[in-house]
Scaffold this motif. Structure first.
Motif, PDB file in Angstrom:
ATOM      1  N   GLU A 233       3.943   3.311  -3.416  1.00 53.84           N
ATOM      2  CA  GLU A 233       3.823   1.877  -3.714  1.00 53.84           C
ATOM      3  C   GLU A 233       4.667   1.496  -4.928  1.00 53.84           C
ATOM      4  OE1 GLU A 233       2.595  -0.312  -1.823  1.00 53.84           O
ATOM      5  OE2 GLU A 233       1.277   0.790  -0.479  1.00 53.84           O
TER       6      GLU A 233
ATOM      7  N   GLU B 140       2.901  -5.025  -2.986  1.00 55.35           N
ATOM      8  CA  GLU B 140       2.941  -3.559  -3.174  1.00 55.35           C
ATOM      9  C   GLU B 140       2.294  -3.202  -4.518  1.00 55.35           C
ATOM     10  OE1 GLU B 140       3.558  -2.702  -0.400  1.00 55.35           O
ATOM     11  OE2 GLU B 140       5.510  -3.253   0.388  1.00 55.35           O
TER      12      GLU B 140
ATOM     13  N   HIS C  98      -1.299  -3.114  -3.986  1.00 55.96           N
ATOM     14  CA  HIS C  98      -1.714  -1.871  -3.315  1.00 55.96           C
ATOM     15  C   HIS C  98      -1.792  -0.738  -4.324  1.00 55.96           C
ATOM     16  CE1 HIS C  98       0.256  -3.532   0.628  1.00 55.96           C
ATOM     17  NE2 HIS C  98      -0.871  -4.149   0.316  1.00 55.96           N
TER      18      HIS C  98
ATOM     19  N   ILE D 278      -4.465  -1.736   3.596  1.00 51.71           N
ATOM     20  CA  ILE D 278      -3.076  -1.671   3.125  1.00 51.71           C
ATOM     21  C   ILE D 278      -2.136  -1.521   4.322  1.00 51.71           C
ATOM     22  CG2 ILE D 278      -1.422  -0.326   1.759  1.00 51.71           C
ATOM     23  CD1 ILE D 278      -3.736   0.366  -0.171  1.00 51.71           C
TER      24      ILE D 278
ATOM     25  N   GLU E 261       1.230  -3.582   5.439  1.00 50.94           N
ATOM     26  CA  GLU E 261       2.571  -2.986   5.621  1.00 50.94           C
ATOM     27  C   GLU E 261       3.114  -3.368   7.003  1.00 50.94           C
ATOM     28  OE1 GLU E 261       3.165  -2.323   2.854  1.00 50.94           O
ATOM     29  OE2 GLU E 261       1.911  -0.829   1.873  1.00 50.94           O
TER      30      GLU E 261
HETATM   31 FE   LIG Z   1       2.200  -1.368   0.031  1.00 53.04          FE
END
Ligand SMILES: [Fe+2]
Ligand SMILES: [Fe+2]
Length: 181
Positions: free
Chosen positions: A47, A80, A83, A158, A162
């Motif tokens: 990430e 990101e 995450h 997550i 994505e």
């Molecule tokens: Fe991510």
């Protein structure tokens, strides 16, 4: 007598009192916490590398089509980062330490830091990185399975994002590079 499905209250209460220093990790935790932390640290590195790559592309994006694309890169970079924060928090819950050391970051990461020259190449590199993340998060979710459902659900959340990122990039690519449409 039917075998009770749940542990009786007395045993549950007794077990919860043991090793309270381990916080959320109770004797009923069925995964190998050390292994889970190791895997999560790889996801964390992935990430962080994705944040850096998207940020670089956000600042480097140029040209007439670039405004929408740059905005997309920035949005992904921020997601990101979100995450990375979720993963680091889960590592702490599991009594681990999040590895944020820049040294070795690119080798711990599953995805790569590719600078790319043109807007189309940037989109392609990000799409490739998203596809790597999709594969590795799918594997992780299967591995955590019922042994650590909390980590699995986080990873699945997550993973869904994505997949959205990959779809966004594929659409952008189709608009800019009709041969890939
Ligand atoms: Fe991510
Ligand atoms: Fe992503």
């Amino acid at each position: 007598m039917d075998k009770p499905f749940l542990t009786d209250i007395k045993t549950l209460r007794k077990r919860a009192r043991q090793h309270i220093e381990r916080g959320a990790v109770t004797p009923g935790y069925r995964a190998d916490a050390k292994k889970v932390i190791e895997i999560l640290n790889e996801a964390l590195a992935t990430e962080i590398v994705c944040v850096l790559r998207y940020k670089r592309h956000y600042f480097m994006a140029q040209g007439i089509h670039s405004q929408a694309v740059a905005a997309e890169f920035l949005e992904h970079a921020n997601e990101e980062q979100g995450h990375a924060d979720q993963i680091a928090a889960r590592i702490i819950q599991l009594q681990g330490t999040p590895n944020m050391n820049p040294e070795g970051l690119t080798s711990r990461s599953h995805s790569e830091y590719k600078e790319a020259g043109t807007l189309v190449d940037m989109i392609k590199e990000n799409l490739i990185a998203e596809r790597i993340a999709i594969e590795s998060y799918s594997e992780m979710a299967r591995y955590f399975g019922e042994k650590d459902p909390t980590t699995r659900r986080m990873i699945e959340g997550i993973l869904a994002m994505e997949e959205e990122h990959a779809e966004d990039l594929a659409s952008l690519l189709a608009t800019l590079d009709p041969s890939k449409g």
